[in-house]
Scaffold this motif. Structure first.
Motif, mmCIF file in Angstrom:
data_model
loop_
_atom_site.group_PDB
_atom_site.id
_atom_site.type_symbol
_atom_site.label_atom_id
_atom_site.label_comp_id
_atom_site.label_asym_id
_atom_site.label_seq_id
_atom_site.Cartn_x
_atom_site.Cartn_y
_atom_site.Cartn_z
ATOM 1 N N TYR A 184 43.379 37.333 27.869
ATOM 2 C CA TYR A 184 43.383 36.618 29.148
ATOM 3 C C TYR A 184 41.958 36.342 29.599
ATOM 4 C CZ TYR A 184 44.803 35.616 33.997
ATOM 5 O OH TYR A 184 45.017 35.026 35.213
ATOM 6 N N ASN A 185 41.125 37.364 29.569
ATOM 7 C CA ASN A 185 39.760 37.221 30.059
ATOM 8 C C ASN A 185 38.946 36.282 29.184
ATOM 9 O OD1 ASN A 185 37.736 38.247 32.082
ATOM 10 N ND2 ASN A 185 36.667 38.769 30.204
ATOM 11 N N ALA A 186 39.228 36.293 27.879
ATOM 12 C CA ALA A 186 38.456 35.469 26.949
ATOM 13 C C ALA A 186 38.866 34.005 26.967
ATOM 14 C CB ALA A 186 38.595 36.024 25.530
ATOM 15 N N THR A 187 40.114 33.726 27.351
ATOM 16 C CA THR A 187 40.623 32.361 27.207
ATOM 17 C C THR A 187 40.841 31.627 28.521
ATOM 18 O OG1 THR A 187 42.930 33.134 27.182
ATOM 19 C CG2 THR A 187 41.785 32.977 25.067
ATOM 20 N N ARG A 188 41.090 32.335 29.621
ATOM 21 C CA ARG A 188 41.325 31.654 30.891
ATOM 22 C C ARG A 188 40.002 31.132 31.445
ATOM 23 N NH1 ARG A 188 46.542 32.147 33.231
ATOM 24 N NH2 ARG A 188 47.904 32.700 31.490
ATOM 25 N N LEU A 189 39.992 29.869 31.840
ATOM 26 C CA LEU A 189 38.786 29.269 32.373
ATOM 27 C C LEU A 189 38.549 29.710 33.816
ATOM 28 C CD1 LEU A 189 39.060 25.577 31.106
ATOM 29 C CD2 LEU A 189 37.859 27.492 30.042
ATOM 30 N N SER A 190 37.286 29.721 34.199
ATOM 31 C CA SER A 190 36.953 29.940 35.605
ATOM 32 C C SER A 190 37.493 28.778 36.424
ATOM 33 C CB SER A 190 35.432 30.030 35.778
ATOM 34 O OG SER A 190 34.904 31.107 35.035
ATOM 35 N N TYR A 191 37.602 28.991 37.727
ATOM 36 C CA TYR A 191 38.056 27.923 38.605
ATOM 37 C C TYR A 191 36.928 26.919 38.804
ATOM 38 C CZ TYR A 191 42.342 30.422 39.458
ATOM 39 O OH TYR A 191 43.557 31.031 39.287
ATOM 40 N N ALA A 192 37.305 25.645 38.907
ATOM 41 C CA ALA A 192 36.320 24.587 39.078
ATOM 42 C C ALA A 192 35.485 24.830 40.321
ATOM 43 C CB ALA A 192 37.034 23.233 39.173
ATOM 44 N N ASP A 193 34.221 24.410 40.270
ATOM 45 C CA ASP A 193 33.309 24.637 41.397
ATOM 46 C C ASP A 193 33.862 24.068 42.695
ATOM 47 O OD1 ASP A 193 31.460 25.987 39.877
ATOM 48 O OD2 ASP A 193 30.178 24.244 39.528
ATOM 49 N N GLU A 194 34.497 22.882 42.620
ATOM 50 C CA GLU A 194 34.996 22.277 43.849
ATOM 51 C C GLU A 194 36.125 23.085 44.470
ATOM 52 O OE1 GLU A 194 34.868 20.887 40.803
ATOM 53 O OE2 GLU A 194 36.465 19.387 40.510
ATOM 54 N N VAL A 195 36.855 23.824 43.635
ATOM 55 C CA VAL A 195 37.924 24.680 44.147
ATOM 56 C C VAL A 195 37.325 25.903 44.846
ATOM 57 C CG1 VAL A 195 39.865 26.155 43.513
ATOM 58 C CG2 VAL A 195 39.592 23.910 42.423
ATOM 59 N N VAL A 196 36.384 26.552 44.168
ATOM 60 C CA VAL A 196 35.770 27.751 44.750
ATOM 61 C C VAL A 196 34.952 27.392 45.983
ATOM 62 C CG1 VAL A 196 34.331 29.778 44.288
ATOM 63 C CG2 VAL A 196 35.742 28.824 42.464
ATOM 64 N N ASP A 197 34.324 26.226 45.967
ATOM 65 C CA ASP A 197 33.587 25.774 47.151
ATOM 66 C C ASP A 197 34.525 25.625 48.347
ATOM 67 O OD1 ASP A 197 31.231 25.697 45.734
ATOM 68 O OD2 ASP A 197 31.255 23.530 45.401
ATOM 69 N N ARG A 198 35.716 25.064 48.108
ATOM 70 C CA ARG A 198 36.672 24.885 49.212
ATOM 71 C C ARG A 198 37.145 26.238 49.731
ATOM 72 N NH1 ARG A 198 39.693 20.535 51.087
ATOM 73 N NH2 ARG A 198 40.413 21.103 53.164
ATOM 74 N N VAL A 199 37.409 27.164 48.810
ATOM 75 C CA VAL A 199 37.827 28.502 49.226
ATOM 76 C C VAL A 199 36.731 29.176 50.046
ATOM 77 C CG1 VAL A 199 38.466 30.810 48.416
ATOM 78 C CG2 VAL A 199 39.406 28.789 47.272
ATOM 79 N N ALA A 200 35.491 29.063 49.580
ATOM 80 C CA ALA A 200 34.363 29.665 50.296
ATOM 81 C C ALA A 200 34.218 29.069 51.690
ATOM 82 C CB ALA A 200 33.074 29.471 49.498
ATOM 83 N N GLU A 201 34.451 27.766 51.798
ATOM 84 C CA GLU A 201 34.366 27.098 53.098
ATOM 85 C C GLU A 201 35.419 27.644 54.058
ATOM 86 O OE1 GLU A 201 35.199 22.627 54.921
ATOM 87 O OE2 GLU A 201 34.823 22.879 52.778
ATOM 88 N N VAL A 202 36.644 27.848 53.555
ATOM 89 C CA VAL A 202 37.712 28.370 54.402
ATOM 90 C C VAL A 202 37.416 29.812 54.819
ATOM 91 C CG1 VAL A 202 40.163 28.998 54.470
ATOM 92 C CG2 VAL A 202 39.462 26.846 53.402
ATOM 93 N N LEU A 203 36.916 30.610 53.882
ATOM 94 C CA LEU A 203 36.623 32.012 54.184
ATOM 95 C C LEU A 203 35.473 32.144 55.178
ATOM 96 C CD1 LEU A 203 36.861 33.525 50.581
ATOM 97 C CD2 LEU A 203 38.491 33.880 52.452
ATOM 98 N N GLY A 204 34.578 31.171 55.165
ATOM 99 C CA GLY A 204 33.384 31.254 56.004
ATOM 100 C C GLY A 204 32.211 31.614 55.127
ATOM 101 N N ALA A 205 31.512 30.599 54.667
ATOM 102 C CA ALA A 205 30.491 30.801 53.625
ATOM 103 C C ALA A 205 29.239 31.470 54.183
ATOM 104 C CB ALA A 205 30.149 29.464 52.981
ATOM 105 N N THR A 206 29.405 32.687 54.616
ATOM 106 C CA THR A 206 28.296 33.489 55.110
ATOM 107 C C THR A 206 28.088 34.659 54.160
ATOM 108 O OG1 THR A 206 28.882 32.955 57.387
ATOM 109 C CG2 THR A 206 27.399 34.826 57.044
ATOM 110 N N ARG A 207 26.888 34.803 53.655
ATOM 111 C CA ARG A 207 26.616 35.845 52.669
ATOM 112 C C ARG A 207 26.952 37.223 53.248
ATOM 113 N NH1 ARG A 207 23.982 34.300 48.200
ATOM 114 N NH2 ARG A 207 23.410 36.449 47.720
ATOM 115 N N GLY A 208 27.546 38.048 52.407
ATOM 116 C CA GLY A 208 27.833 39.422 52.786
ATOM 117 C C GLY A 208 29.202 39.654 53.381
ATOM 118 N N ARG A 209 29.983 38.590 53.593
ATOM 119 C CA ARG A 209 31.330 38.774 54.137
ATOM 120 C C ARG A 209 32.180 39.513 53.114
ATOM 121 N NH1 ARG A 209 32.691 35.709 58.594
ATOM 122 N NH2 ARG A 209 34.863 35.496 57.998
ATOM 123 N N SER A 210 33.027 40.440 53.583
ATOM 124 C CA SER A 210 33.847 41.264 52.690
ATOM 125 C C SER A 210 35.162 40.550 52.398
ATOM 126 C CB SER A 210 34.116 42.630 53.323
ATOM 127 O OG SER A 210 34.756 42.475 54.574
#
Length: 243
Positions: free
Chosen positions: A10-36
């Motif tokens: 699984y770890n060797a073959t599954r691709l990371s999520y596209a940058d635009e997906v992770v960027d959107r998630v980070a935006e929703v979470l609140g892209a402030t460094r150090g948030r848990s």
């Protein structure tokens, strides 16, 4: 065989999520460094590491000990722990946000959703991400494998409605976005991806060579000019906030 016994594949073959997906998630979470951030159903920690690279303080949990063992081997060991989503062993309001990448369909029950909500601070977002095939990749795989084995759980996301589930069990301001993505997979990686799917566990070893030969034939017929298989996806990002 448990899902976790495929952890290294699984770890060797599954691709990371596209940058635009992770960027959107980070935006929703609140892209402030150090948030848990609590990443639930983290598997081998692929998305957990992507969030950490963006400055979040991440904790990954999964019910499968083999998956967590693989995650610890690849990343920061102390970041991961075995935990059932319905019984999270964290303090009330401990986290600034939570995520579930490609896993929420396994624990989208009331007990788990309320357990997740309990460990979030007021106003914190729980973000659910799922890769949904736009093309016929998954259905073709199911058809090929089911021609040899009576599959018991070929479509785990049937009737799966994360936005409805979040709203029903206490989250507010539920929203959803769809992000188109194309994954370019060499044939060997596409085949390995199939072997990392839960349905592969239902294929007895005596049939592996036969089924793999049929899968190779299918993949070979679908390659683009660069010799890759194009997996077309609509990545659903769904989120709600703790009131």
């Amino acid at each position: 065989m448990s899902f976790g016994e495929s952890a290294s594949i699984y770890n060797a073959t599954r691709l990371s999520y596209a940058d635009e997906v992770v960027d959107r998630v980070a935006e929703v979470l609140g892209a402030t460094r150090g948030r848990s951030i609590l990443d639930i159903g983290c598997g081998t920690g692929i998305a957990t590491r992507q969030l950490a690279a963006r400055g979040f303080r991440t904790v990954g949990t999964d019910v499968d000990a083999d998956m967590i063992e693989e995650a610890r081997a690849v990343g920061e060991a102390g970041r991961y722990q075995v935990a059932d989503a319905s019984r999270l062993d964290f303090a009330d309001a401990e986290f600034d946000g939570a995520t579930a990448f490609g896993a929420f369909h396994w624990f989208s029950d009331e007990a788990s959703v309320r357990s997740i909500q309990r460990v979030l601070r007021r106003g914190a977002a729980f973000v659910v991400v799922n890769k949904n095939d736009v093309g016929d990749f998954r259905e073709s795989i199911v058809e090929i494998v089911s021609g040899h084995v009576a599959l018991g759980n070929a479509r785990p996301k049937l009737d799966y409605q994360p936005a409805k589930t979040l709203g029903a069990f206490g989250f507010e301001a539920v929203e959803e976005a769809a992000i188109p993505v194309i994954e370019h997979l060499p044939p060997t990686q596409a085949l390995a991806h199939v072997r990392s799917m839960r349905l592969w566990e239902e294929v007895p070893p005596s049939l592996h060579d036969t089924v793999e030969a049929e899968l190779r034939s299918y993949l070979a017929s679908q390659l683009d000019a660069c010799g890759n298989f194009q997996r077309r996806l609509s990545v659903a990002v769904v989120w709600g906030r703790k009131p």
